[in-house]
Design a protein around this motif. Structure first.
Motif, PDB file in Angstrom:
ATOM      1  N   ASN A 247      60.523 126.158  68.058  1.00 24.66           N
ATOM      2  CA  ASN A 247      61.834 126.738  67.737  1.00 24.66           C
ATOM      3  C   ASN A 247      62.604 127.102  68.995  1.00 24.66           C
ATOM      4  O   ASN A 247      63.801 126.834  69.119  1.00 24.66           O
ATOM      5  CB  ASN A 247      61.651 127.975  66.857  1.00 24.66           C
ATOM      6  CG  ASN A 247      61.264 127.630  65.436  1.00 24.66           C
ATOM      7  OD1 ASN A 247      61.346 126.473  65.036  1.00 24.66           O
ATOM      8  ND2 ASN A 247      60.831 128.612  64.669  1.00 24.66           N
ATOM      9  N   GLN A 248      61.895 127.730  69.941  1.00 24.82           N
ATOM     10  CA  GLN A 248      62.572 128.159  71.158  1.00 24.82           C
ATOM     11  C   GLN A 248      63.049 126.969  71.980  1.00 24.82           C
ATOM     12  O   GLN A 248      64.138 126.999  72.576  1.00 24.82           O
ATOM     13  CB  GLN A 248      61.620 129.034  72.007  1.00 24.82           C
ATOM     14  CG  GLN A 248      62.297 129.708  73.196  1.00 24.82           C
ATOM     15  CD  GLN A 248      63.447 130.601  72.774  1.00 24.82           C
ATOM     16  OE1 GLN A 248      63.323 131.370  71.816  1.00 24.82           O
ATOM     17  NE2 GLN A 248      64.573 130.495  73.461  1.00 24.82           N
ATOM     18  N   MET A 249      62.228 125.906  72.009  1.00 25.14           N
ATOM     19  CA  MET A 249      62.660 124.712  72.743  1.00 25.14           C
ATOM     20  C   MET A 249      63.892 124.096  72.105  1.00 25.14           C
ATOM     21  O   MET A 249      64.798 123.609  72.808  1.00 25.14           O
ATOM     22  CB  MET A 249      61.515 123.697  72.788  1.00 25.14           C
ATOM     23  CG  MET A 249      60.422 124.049  73.774  1.00 25.14           C
ATOM     24  SD  MET A 249      59.223 122.698  74.021  1.00 25.14           S
ATOM     25  CE  MET A 249      58.421 122.684  72.410  1.00 25.14           C
ATOM     26  N   LYS A 253      67.324 123.745  73.958  1.00 25.99           N
ATOM     27  CA  LYS A 253      67.949 122.426  74.078  1.00 25.99           C
ATOM     28  C   LYS A 253      69.379 122.452  73.568  1.00 25.99           C
ATOM     29  O   LYS A 253      70.275 121.827  74.165  1.00 25.99           O
ATOM     30  CB  LYS A 253      67.126 121.407  73.275  1.00 25.99           C
ATOM     31  CG  LYS A 253      67.614 119.972  73.453  1.00 25.99           C
ATOM     32  CD  LYS A 253      67.518 119.533  74.897  1.00 25.99           C
ATOM     33  CE  LYS A 253      67.955 118.093  75.072  1.00 25.99           C
ATOM     34  NZ  LYS A 253      67.937 117.676  76.478  1.00 25.99           N
ATOM     35  N   PHE A 254      69.629 123.195  72.503  1.00 30.94           N
ATOM     36  CA  PHE A 254      70.996 123.297  71.996  1.00 30.94           C
ATOM     37  C   PHE A 254      71.900 123.989  73.009  1.00 30.94           C
ATOM     38  O   PHE A 254      73.039 123.579  73.233  1.00 30.94           O
ATOM     39  CB  PHE A 254      70.999 124.054  70.676  1.00 30.94           C
ATOM     40  CG  PHE A 254      72.383 124.343  70.178  1.00 30.94           C
ATOM     41  CD1 PHE A 254      73.139 123.353  69.581  1.00 30.94           C
ATOM     42  CD2 PHE A 254      72.942 125.599  70.342  1.00 30.94           C
ATOM     43  CE1 PHE A 254      74.414 123.607  69.136  1.00 30.94           C
ATOM     44  CE2 PHE A 254      74.225 125.858  69.907  1.00 30.94           C
ATOM     45  CZ  PHE A 254      74.964 124.866  69.298  1.00 30.94           C
ATOM     46  N   HIS A 255      71.386 125.066  73.631  1.00 26.09           N
ATOM     47  CA  HIS A 255      72.172 125.738  74.671  1.00 26.09           C
ATOM     48  C   HIS A 255      72.530 124.758  75.781  1.00 26.09           C
ATOM     49  O   HIS A 255      73.662 124.731  76.280  1.00 26.09           O
ATOM     50  CB  HIS A 255      71.376 126.918  75.252  1.00 26.09           C
ATOM     51  CG  HIS A 255      71.516 128.179  74.454  1.00 26.09           C
ATOM     52  ND1 HIS A 255      72.720 128.796  74.213  1.00 26.09           N
ATOM     53  CD2 HIS A 255      70.584 128.948  73.835  1.00 26.09           C
ATOM     54  CE1 HIS A 255      72.539 129.892  73.489  1.00 26.09           C
ATOM     55  NE2 HIS A 255      71.235 130.002  73.238  1.00 26.09           N
ATOM     56  N   THR A 256      71.552 123.960  76.181  1.00 28.25           N
ATOM     57  CA  THR A 256      71.787 123.002  77.258  1.00 28.25           C
ATOM     58  C   THR A 256      72.861 121.991  76.872  1.00 28.25           C
ATOM     59  O   THR A 256      73.771 121.686  77.657  1.00 28.25           O
ATOM     60  CB  THR A 256      70.476 122.263  77.599  1.00 28.25           C
ATOM     61  OG1 THR A 256      69.492 123.232  77.988  1.00 28.25           O
ATOM     62  CG2 THR A 256      70.687 121.277  78.726  1.00 28.25           C
ATOM     63  N   ILE A 260      76.085 122.702  78.969  1.00 29.19           N
ATOM     64  CA  ILE A 260      75.993 121.859  80.170  1.00 29.19           C
ATOM     65  C   ILE A 260      76.311 120.404  79.849  1.00 29.19           C
ATOM     66  O   ILE A 260      77.187 119.792  80.468  1.00 29.19           O
ATOM     67  CB  ILE A 260      74.578 121.969  80.800  1.00 29.19           C
ATOM     68  CG1 ILE A 260      74.308 123.414  81.222  1.00 29.19           C
ATOM     69  CG2 ILE A 260      74.444 121.027  81.980  1.00 29.19           C
ATOM     70  CD1 ILE A 260      72.912 123.636  81.756  1.00 29.19           C
ATOM     71  N   THR A 261      75.604 119.859  78.840  1.00 32.75           N
ATOM     72  CA  THR A 261      75.724 118.425  78.590  1.00 32.75           C
ATOM     73  C   THR A 261      77.114 118.032  78.122  1.00 32.75           C
ATOM     74  O   THR A 261      77.724 117.104  78.657  1.00 32.75           O
ATOM     75  CB  THR A 261      74.675 117.987  77.556  1.00 32.75           C
ATOM     76  OG1 THR A 261      73.377 118.362  78.014  1.00 32.75           O
ATOM     77  CG2 THR A 261      74.727 116.488  77.351  1.00 32.75           C
TER      78      THR A 261
END
Length: 377
Positions: A247-249, A253-256, A260-261
């Motif tokens: 879940n944390q990953m 990943k969504f934050h990234t 950023i992306t």
């Protein structure tokens, strides 16, 4: 006197076994500490020798809690929020990939000289800017939809942390019940052993002994079930941690992607659009020179290939030496094979003549004996 000694020996053995059951090593194996000993003694008193129901209900409340947490854990695995977040992120990637910048450079007109001009007219910056705006709106909408899912996943991780603590406590309580059950099992078996010593003098207590043996067997089965439940609880702990990590990953990943992306993708798209326009201008200026150079190179290569092949054809003999060698080798092999076959035929005929001569003599000999017998008669 001997009966009293045997009874006292059985009682001492029961005490020794109780010490072994509650030893530091056994407590460690069950995930317990010495501070849990009073609770173990209290739980052990719940098992009454004259009440088989106390064994049937022993540890049931803890097992029910464990099953409830296991069901909740499965619900976490099956929850659709994870699939929904993954689907949304997949859609973000698909939308981003749909804006194919390679089309600006890869799909070129094959018309000489004026082809790049046609490409530039066909693929103007205005058209791609409109496409970019549409794609950007789609991505921002998807990112907004995933935000709520992300919050739900974060909240669920907090619930999983509470579940982890609860399951760990259930593991400890199961260990307490297992230790208490083993202790009472030793005591009940010790009592049964003492009855076996007295049974010869008091046959009326035979049923009491049978009841104790049945109670011990039921308690032993119950302790085994509790041990299996404790192992299941132990296995649930790493499962909870793995789900939390996944879940944390996903949240990270969504934050990234969001922070950023996606912004980097927008900047790189604008840069790519500008760079491709510059490339079109440069290619428009250099395409004619490239075509000229390519034509000269192809003509030179064709001239070289034709000249070399012509020279080779002119210098070649009418019949290659390798062909003559192959023909001669075949002729020699043919002559040798014929000679060999003829020699073998001669040998076979000689052998056949000998066999025929032998058959002839044998036939004559047998016929002569027949004639002699006829004359005697």
């Amino acid at each position: 006197m001997n009966d009293i000694t045997e009874i006292e020996g059985a009682r001492m053995q029961s005490q020794d076994t109780r010490i072994a059951v509650t030893s530091a090593e056994t407590l460690k194996q069950l995930g317990l500490q010495e501070a849990d000993l009073p609770m173990i003694q209290e739980v052990a008193t719940r098992i009454q020798e004259g009440n088989p129901l106390s064994v049937a209900e022993f540890g049931r409340d803890v097992a029910e809690h464990t099953s409830a947490y296991a069901d909740s854990l499965l619900d976490q695995v099956r929850n659709s929020d994870l699939d929904e977040a993954g689907t949304k992120l997949t859609q973000v990637v698909a939308v981003a990939q749909s804006l194919n910048l390679g089309a600006l450079t890869n799909r070129r007109s094959r018309i000489p000289v004026i082809g790049p001009v046609i490409d530039r007219m066909r693929m103007g910056s205005g058209k791609f800017m409109a496409q970019f705006d549409t794609t950007r709106d789609q991505i921002e909408k998807l990112v907004s939809e995933v935000s709520q899912t992300q919050q739900n996943i974060s909240d669920r991780n907090k619930g999983l942390e509470e579940m982890f603590s609860a399951v760990r406590e259930e593991h400890r309580l199961l260990g307490v019940h297992i230790a208490a059950g083993k202790q009472r099992l030793v005591e009940i078996k010790g009592h049964a052993d003492s009855l076996r010593v007295q049974i010869e003098n008091e046959p009326a207590r035979l049923q009491e002994l049978s009841d104790l043996d049945a109670l011990a067997a039921s308690l032993d089965k119950r302790v085994g079930d509790l041990m299996a439940l404790q192992q299941s609880a132990m296995q649930s702990l790493p499962m909870i941690r793995m789900i939390q990590a996944n879940n944390q990953m996903l949240v990270d990943k969504f934050h990234t992607i969001r922070e950023i992306t996606v912004p980097a993708w927008k900047r790189q798209f604008m840069l790519s659009l500008t760079l491709n326009e510059q490339r079109n201008a440069v290619q428009l200026a250099t395409q004619i020179d490239d075509a000229t150079n390519d034509l000269l190179k192809r003509n030179a290569e064709l001239l070289h290939r034709n000249s070399v092949e012509t020279a080779k054809a002119n210098q070649r003999l009418v019949i290659d030496v390798e062909t003559l060698k192959a023909v001669q080798n075949t002729l020699i092999a043919t002559v040798q094979d014929v000679i060999k076959i003829q020699q073998e035929g001669i040998s076979q005929r000689r052998a056949a003549e000998k066999e025929i001569q032998g058959m002839r003599l044998d036939l004559q000999k047998r016929l002569s004996r027949v004639e002699d017998k006829k004359e005697l008669h």
